[in-house]
Every structure is written in structure tokens, then in C-alpha cells.
Design an enzyme around this catalytic site. Structure first.
Site, PDB file in Angstrom:
ATOM      1  N   GLY A  11       0.828  -1.211   0.000  1.00 29.12           N
ATOM      2  CA  GLY A  11       0.000   0.000   0.000  1.00 29.12           C
ATOM      3  C   GLY A  11       0.858   1.255   0.000  1.00 29.12           C
ATOM      4  N   ALA A  12       1.907   1.240  -0.848  1.00 26.22           N
ATOM      5  CA  ALA A  12       2.883   2.344  -0.835  1.00 26.22           C
ATOM      6  C   ALA A  12       2.500   3.487  -1.771  1.00 26.22           C
ATOM      7  CB  ALA A  12       4.262   1.799  -1.202  1.00 26.22           C
ATOM      8  N   ASN A  13       1.294   3.452  -2.320  1.00 31.18           N
ATOM      9  CA  ASN A  13       0.888   4.496  -3.258  1.00 31.18           C
ATOM     10  C   ASN A  13       0.138   5.645  -2.581  1.00 31.18           C
ATOM     11  OD1 ASN A  13      -1.162   2.240  -3.119  1.00 31.18           O
ATOM     12  ND2 ASN A  13      -2.403   3.833  -4.062  1.00 31.18           N
ATOM     13  N   GLY A  15      -1.024   7.755   1.445  1.00 30.87           N
ATOM     14  CA  GLY A  15      -0.933   7.965   2.894  1.00 30.87           C
ATOM     15  C   GLY A  15       0.426   7.636   3.502  1.00 30.87           C
ATOM     16  N   ILE A  16       0.394   6.876   4.588  1.00 33.01           N
ATOM     17  CA  ILE A  16       1.627   6.582   5.340  1.00 33.01           C
ATOM     18  C   ILE A  16       2.575   5.713   4.504  1.00 33.01           C
ATOM     19  CG2 ILE A  16       2.564   5.572   7.464  1.00 33.01           C
ATOM     20  CD1 ILE A  16      -0.236   6.019   8.754  1.00 33.01           C
ATOM     21  N   GLY A  17       2.003   4.761   3.733  1.00 35.71           N
ATOM     22  CA  GLY A  17       2.830   3.881   2.901  1.00 35.71           C
ATOM     23  C   GLY A  17       3.623   4.681   1.876  1.00 35.71           C
ATOM     24  N   SER A 142      -3.398  -0.167  15.067  1.00 38.45           N
ATOM     25  CA  SER A 142      -4.139   1.078  15.276  1.00 38.45           C
ATOM     26  C   SER A 142      -4.527   1.219  16.741  1.00 38.45           C
ATOM     27  CB  SER A 142      -5.406   1.026  14.412  1.00 38.45           C
ATOM     28  OG  SER A 142      -6.345   1.980  14.851  1.00 38.45           O
ATOM     29  N   TYR A 176     -12.655  -4.113  11.447  1.00 39.62           N
ATOM     30  CA  TYR A 176     -11.351  -3.431  11.396  1.00 39.62           C
ATOM     31  C   TYR A 176     -10.706  -3.478  12.790  1.00 39.62           C
ATOM     32  CZ  TYR A 176      -8.013   0.447  10.762  1.00 39.62           C
ATOM     33  OH  TYR A 176      -6.881   1.228  10.719  1.00 39.62           O
TER      34      TYR A 176
HETATM   35  N1  LIG Z   1      -4.699   7.142   8.884  1.00 39.48           N
HETATM   36  C1  LIG Z   1      -5.078   6.810  10.105  1.00 39.48           C
HETATM   37  O1  LIG Z   1      -5.693   7.607  10.811  1.00 39.48           O
HETATM   38  C2  LIG Z   1      -4.751   5.446  10.664  1.00 39.48           C
HETATM   39  C3  LIG Z   1      -5.069   5.167  12.003  1.00 39.48           C
HETATM   40  C4  LIG Z   1      -4.748   3.914  12.508  1.00 39.48           C
HETATM   41  C5  LIG Z   1      -4.126   2.972  11.711  1.00 39.48           C
HETATM   42  N2  LIG Z   1      -3.837   3.277  10.413  1.00 39.48           N
HETATM   43  C6  LIG Z   1      -3.207   2.232   9.590  1.00 39.48           C
HETATM   44  O2  LIG Z   1      -2.110   2.776   8.884  1.00 39.48           O
HETATM   45  C7  LIG Z   1      -1.943   2.107   7.638  1.00 39.48           C
HETATM   46  C8  LIG Z   1      -1.879   3.108   6.505  1.00 39.48           C
HETATM   47  O3  LIG Z   1      -3.096   3.835   6.499  1.00 39.48           O
HETATM   48  P1  LIG Z   1      -3.295   5.201   5.686  1.00 39.48           P
HETATM   49  O4  LIG Z   1      -4.001   6.129   6.554  1.00 39.48           O
HETATM   50  O5  LIG Z   1      -2.028   5.611   5.054  1.00 39.48           O
HETATM   51  O6  LIG Z   1      -4.356   4.714   4.597  1.00 39.48           O
HETATM   52  P2  LIG Z   1      -4.469   4.914   3.021  1.00 39.48           P
HETATM   53  O7  LIG Z   1      -3.867   6.194   2.579  1.00 39.48           O
HETATM   54  O8  LIG Z   1      -5.906   4.680   2.702  1.00 39.48           O
HETATM   55  O9  LIG Z   1      -3.588   3.729   2.460  1.00 39.48           O
HETATM   56  C9  LIG Z   1      -3.994   2.417   2.499  1.00 39.48           C
HETATM   57  C10 LIG Z   1      -3.245   1.713   1.404  1.00 39.48           C
HETATM   58  O10 LIG Z   1      -3.625   0.338   1.437  1.00 39.48           O
HETATM   59  C11 LIG Z   1      -3.841  -0.049   0.090  1.00 39.48           C
HETATM   60  N3  LIG Z   1      -4.702  -1.219   0.008  1.00 39.48           N
HETATM   61  C12 LIG Z   1      -5.958  -1.393   0.497  1.00 39.48           C
HETATM   62  N4  LIG Z   1      -6.403  -2.598   0.160  1.00 39.48           N
HETATM   63  C13 LIG Z   1      -5.398  -3.223  -0.525  1.00 39.48           C
HETATM   64  C14 LIG Z   1      -5.258  -4.479  -1.123  1.00 39.48           C
HETATM   65  N5  LIG Z   1      -6.244  -5.386  -1.105  1.00 39.48           N
HETATM   66  N6  LIG Z   1      -4.094  -4.793  -1.748  1.00 39.48           N
HETATM   67  C15 LIG Z   1      -3.071  -3.885  -1.795  1.00 39.48           C
HETATM   68  N7  LIG Z   1      -3.161  -2.661  -1.251  1.00 39.48           N
HETATM   69  C16 LIG Z   1      -4.320  -2.338  -0.628  1.00 39.48           C
HETATM   70  C17 LIG Z   1      -4.488   1.154  -0.555  1.00 39.48           C
HETATM   71  O11 LIG Z   1      -4.418   1.019  -1.970  1.00 39.48           O
HETATM   72  P3  LIG Z   1      -5.469   1.772  -2.956  1.00 39.48           P
HETATM   73  O12 LIG Z   1      -4.962   3.161  -3.093  1.00 39.48           O
HETATM   74  O13 LIG Z   1      -5.383   0.968  -4.194  1.00 39.48           O
HETATM   75  O14 LIG Z   1      -6.809   1.711  -2.279  1.00 39.48           O
HETATM   76  C18 LIG Z   1      -3.590   2.246   0.005  1.00 39.48           C
HETATM   77  O15 LIG Z   1      -2.395   2.316  -0.731  1.00 39.48           O
HETATM   78  C19 LIG Z   1      -3.108   1.130   7.529  1.00 39.48           C
HETATM   79  O16 LIG Z   1      -2.703  -0.141   7.956  1.00 39.48           O
HETATM   80  C20 LIG Z   1      -4.125   1.694   8.506  1.00 39.48           C
HETATM   81  O17 LIG Z   1      -5.008   0.717   9.006  1.00 39.48           O
HETATM   82  C21 LIG Z   1      -4.125   4.484   9.863  1.00 39.48           C
END
Ligand SMILES: NC(=O)c1ccc[n+]([C@@H]2O[C@H](COP(=O)([O-])OP(=O)(O)OC[C@H]3O[C@@H](n4cnc5c(N)ncnc54)[C@H](OP(=O)(O)O)[C@@H]3O)[C@@H](O)[C@H]2O)c1
Length: 316
Positions: A11-13, A15-17, A142, A176
Site C-alpha cells: 500500500g505504498a501508493n 498515505g503513510i505507505g 491502530s 477493522y
Molecule cells: N490514517 C489513520 O488515521 C490510521 C489510524 C490507525 C491505523 N492506520 C493504519 O495505517 C496504515 C496506513 O493507512 P493510511 O491512513 O495511510 O491509509 P491509506 O492512505 O488509505 O492507504 C492504504 C493503502 O492500502 C492499500 N490497500 C488497500 N487494500 C489493498 C489491497 N487489497 N491490496 C493492496 N493494497 C491495498 C491502498 O491502496 P489503494 O490506493 O489501491 O486503495 C492504500 O495504498 C493502515 O494499515 C491503517 O489501518 C491508519
């Protein structure tokens, strides 16, 4: 030397990734972005290469909710790379408000993406991790696991195969929450299993990072409104990318394994059973305690067993 490090981020495209891919690339590592949407992710890959002046940023297709995609990804990765130093399970499904959905393998989508897929991927990459002299795995969990300070909470595995798929009370939020607790339990169990191989396994507790427009659009309108308000208070994803780097690359965490780590890079501790009021307040307001539920080995085994059964990987 960072230039010798091979770092795989799911998921490196976004947010945090994405912020983490930038950080590791800027620090000179070889970065493999494991993403499901190649069209969208190619632009991000190019942007990272251009900005960091690091050409060793690769992109390989991965849908972490699908066993077939994971197997194809791992074969391709192993053909292209000799070893793996850092594996970051960052991708997650959190489409709050959505209905019950099944993955291609007939597993509830939140669990398939957030727990079962990462487990299978790790198991298929163990041989490559063993070839590193300092292999580290990081799971993105989380602060939603704080719900487990409630001693009545237990991971519900009775609806992972579509058993109650039309249940009106189904909630992605609850799935979740459970999948992220399962990931913490998997961290502790895997750390023990992989200790003799020299592979370290930790999890980070993310408290909230600013979400992109694309991520917000995955939520239903009511959830989107809540997330927009939360976003006003959340730090940028870069903050957690720095944590990923610290945990996966620095001397400070070189021997750390089987730990949950907070956003201040502190190793968290389990709470006590039957906490007094002072302790209960500390649990909810503080950032260094996690639920006693995660210390229970029966709970580790429960997650371990359903991961094995659902992926059909047999005990050694
Ligand atoms: N942001 C927060 O407030 C928060 C809080 C607690 C925990 N977290 C955790 O932090 C991590 C990063 O979250 P984020 O906020 O950066 O979210 P994000 O920007 O939505 O990124 C999530 C990434 O996961 C990818 N993804 C989802 N389903 C997938 C699949 N089946 N196969 C491959 N890639 C997939 C998405 O790809 P697409 O672009 O293709 O959808 C996107 O690149 C996650 O594990 C999340 O649960 C985040």
C-alpha cells in the site's frame, strides 16, 4: 549501509505507505512498492524516483486480499531479489460504512486484507528474510485496539466466511477493530516463531494520520464527515513514516522483537488485569499501555490457527 537494504512496503501508493516509500528511498534503500493499482501507483513511483534521485524504486502488483495475487507477487519478488531486509505490512481495508464483502478466497474482506493476507505473505517470504543479516517485519496496527481494554471484548471469528453476510448489524468498523487486534496477536506469535531465524517482528500503534481525499472517498458519507473532522487534528502521514524508518532501520530497535511500539517510538506495556480507576484513565488517555487481552497466549493461538486454516498452510 542503507544502499544494501531491500525494503518492501504494501500500500505504498497512498498515505503513510507513500510517505514511507519516500523516506526509505531518500535514505538510499531499494524500495519495492507493493500496490494493487499499477496505473495510479506508477505516477507515485516516478514522483519518488524524481524527488529522491533514487532509481531503485520498484513497483510490483499486489492485491493483499487475494491468495493468488500474493503467491504471484512473492514469486516475482523472489525472482528479482536475492533477499529481503524489511517487510512493512502497511496496506489495509477500512471502508467504514460499507456492507459485508468477501475476498476472492471467500474470506471477509477486512480480515483478508489486514490479517490473513499479511500472514500468508510473510510465510511465503520467510526464506528471503532469512537471507538478511538484520531482517525486520513491521505490522501497522491502530489505537482502535483500545476497545479491548473492555474485558468482554473477544475477536469474533464466526463471521469470516460469509456466515452472516446479510446481517444488518454488520460493521466494517468492528471488523477493522478485530483485524487490527488480530494483527497485534499475530505479531507476538510470529516474533516467537521466527526468533530462531533472526527475524524480528513488531507492530506500531497508529493513532491517526491525516487521510487523503481518495481514502475519505472510500467511506460512506456519514463516516466521511467524521473522518474529515478527525483529519483536522491528525498529524501528516510523514510522522508515521519516520516511525516506520526508526523501527525498521535504526540500531535502537535492532534486537527488538514481539513488541507493540507507539508513535513516540516507545515500547508499549500491557495493562494489568482489573485496573483501578487511575489505571483505567491512563489506559484511555495515555499512549504506552495496551490491553491485557493481547498477552493471553490462547488468543495468540486462536489467530495463528485461523490464519493457518484459512490459508491452508499446515503446521510444521
Ligand atoms: N490514517 C489513520 O488515521 C490510521 C489510524 C490507525 C491505523 N492506520 C493504519 O495505517 C496504515 C496506513 O493507512 P493510511 O491512513 O495511510 O491509509 P491509506 O492512505 O488509505 O492507504 C492504504 C493503502 O492500502 C492499500 N490497500 C488497500 N487494500 C489493498 C489491497 N487489497 N491490496 C493492496 N493494497 C491495498 C491502498 O491502496 P489503494 O490506493 O489501491 O486503495 C492504500 O495504498 C493502515 O494499515 C491503517 O489501518 C491508519
Amino acid at each position: 549501509m542503507n544502499s544494501e537494504k531491500i525494503v518492501l512496503i504494501t500500500g505504498a501508493n497512498s498515505g503513510i505507505g507513500k510517505a514511507a516509500a519516500f523516506k526509505f528511498a531518500r535514505e538510499g534503500c531499494t524500495v519495492i512498492m507493493a500496490c494493487r493499482n499499477l496505473e495510479l501507483s506508477t505516477g507515485v513511483q516516478e514522483e519518488i524516483k524524481r524527488t529522491t534521485k533514487n532509481e531503485r524504486v520498484d513497483l510490483i502488483k499486489l492485491d493483499v486480499s487475494s491468495f493468488e495475487s500474493i503467491r504471484t507477487f512473492c514469486s516475482q519478488f523472489k525472482e528479482q531479489y536475492e533477499k529481503l531486509d524489511v517487510l512493512i505490512h502497511n496496506a489495509a481495508y477500512a471502508n467504514h460504512g460499507e456492507k459485508y464483502r468477501l475476498s476472492a478466497d471467500h474470506i471477509e474482506l477486512t480480515f483478508a486484507t489486514n490479517t490473513i493476507g499479511p500472514y500468508l505473505m510473510t510465510m511465503l517470504l520467510v526464506d528471503h528474510l532469512k537471507k538478511s543479516d538484520d531482517a525486520r517485519i513491521l505490522h501497522a496496527s491502530s489505537n482502535i485496539v483500545k476497545h479491548y481494554f473492555d474485558p468482554k471484548k473477544d475477536i469474533d471469528v464466526s463471521n469470516l466466511r460469509g456466515e452472516r453476510k446479510d446481517d444488518k448489524k454488520f460493521s466494517v468498523y468492528n471488523m477493522y477493530r478485530d483485524s487490527k487486534m488480530a494483527l497485534v496477536l499475530l505479531t507476538f506469535k510470529l516474533a516467537e516463531e521466527l526468533k530462531s531465524e533472526g527475524i524480528k517482528v513488531n507492530a506500531i500503534q497508529i493513532n491517526g494520520a491525516k487521510m487523503s481525499k481518495e481514502t475519505l472517498m472510500k467511506f460512506t458519507p456519514a463516516w466521511r464527515m467524521i473522518a474529515r473532522i478527525q483529519n483536522l487534528f491528525f498529524p501528516p502521514p510523514k510522522k508515521f513514516a519516520e516511525c516506520y524508518f526508526k523501527i525498521c532501520m535504526t540500531e535502537q530497535f535492532k534486537t527488538t522483537t514481539g513488541k507493540l511500539i507507539n508513535d513516540k517510538n516507545e515500547i508499549m506495556e500491557p495493562t494489568v488485569t482489573n485496573p483501578n480507576i487511575k489505571m483505567q484513565i491512563k489506559q484511555f488517555t495515555g499512549s504506552n499501555l495496551y490491553p491485557a487481552y493481547a498477552e493471553n497466549r490462547d488468543n495468540w493461538e486462536k489467530v495463528w490457527n485461523f490464519c493457518r486454516e484459512l490459508t491452508r498452510l499446515k503446521a510444521e
